[in-house]
Design a protein around this motif. Sequence first.
Motif: not given
Length: 385
Positions: A76-91, A97-108
Amino acid sequence: MKKILSLIIVVFFIGCKGDETKEIETVSAPENDSIADDNIISDAILGEEEVEFNLGEANRLAELPLGCIETEYPNKLGQTLENEEALGTPKELHPAFYGCFDWHSSVHAHWSLVSLLKQFPDLEKEEAIREKLKNSLSAENILAEVDYFKRPQSESYERTYGWAWLLKLAEELKTWEDPLAKELDANLQPLTDLVVQRYLDFFPKLNYPIRVGEHSNTAFGMSFAYDFAQSTEDQKLMDAISKRARDFYLSDDNCPVNWEPGGYDFLSPCLQEVDIMLRILPKNAFNLWINDFMPDLKNEDFTMEVGEVSDRTDGKLVHLDGLNFSRAWVFYHLANKYPEDFGHLRSLASEHVSYSFPNLVGDTYEGGHWLGSFAIYALEAASKE
């Protein structure tokens, strides 16, 4: 009462500003040579049972973050896309901090590994943990995370829940006397500095607190940031948090705890407010404040039913396991700091841990990707008696 208390606080804050920063201690690691395979860091008495936070349990808990920090999907990326170039894989977007479903879960999850290794240097997978931490928290990866935060549409990204956990990770590294910790802390520093500045920029603009049981809860975001500021002696951040916490909460009376929990809560709005005020108020002022806000906490017969989870495969409903752990750590904090008034809350804390702890390992990914961190933090609080 609240107007009088406000005057007392203002006078105290001006005259004794430095003293209040000593009100809570940071979690520190035990000496390495004091830890053996069966050493018990914390005994949480769980009704008739007992959870021993020992090396065996730590090995079991370590499997949760180890199993997810390199798991890219589901995500779950939870991002706001400012343009098409903002797309990308989580990694691609979040190489640290790309694993564990979302950014904050990866951090903790990373915090969990640091915390466990810091307390239990003889973990079975110690070498693998060190290697994974080194790979994730490289200087290059962290600079890429900084770049993401500096995107035009990312000013509010992970505000303030993810920010809080990032500072908790930084605090854990800064207070760990290990060469790897020094290296990782230096790598993390650009993101740490950015998050600290985000706090300093945001709180003066926030006119009203956010009193919910999920990520955006203001009091939770303040509590972890205050711990970081205290451990690093960042007086500017401590003052900013202390001021806004007083602005938001000092006049509060009669928190409607009977309205809790909400169906998706993993934080208690009432108890998170108690947790931040416990940090920033001196003893006499806190005593006056709690007598108006939640006086029943001093009652030795005070009770609170655990949050019951009906379906642990539902990512929202399983939040209530997290609520049980977060309630527990607030009860432990109260009992540890002022045992004469709140020592009876330890048993209530342990009841909450007891309900949810057996479901951590071997359950669904919906809870497994994040709940271990909450359990570890609660058990650390239990060990501070």
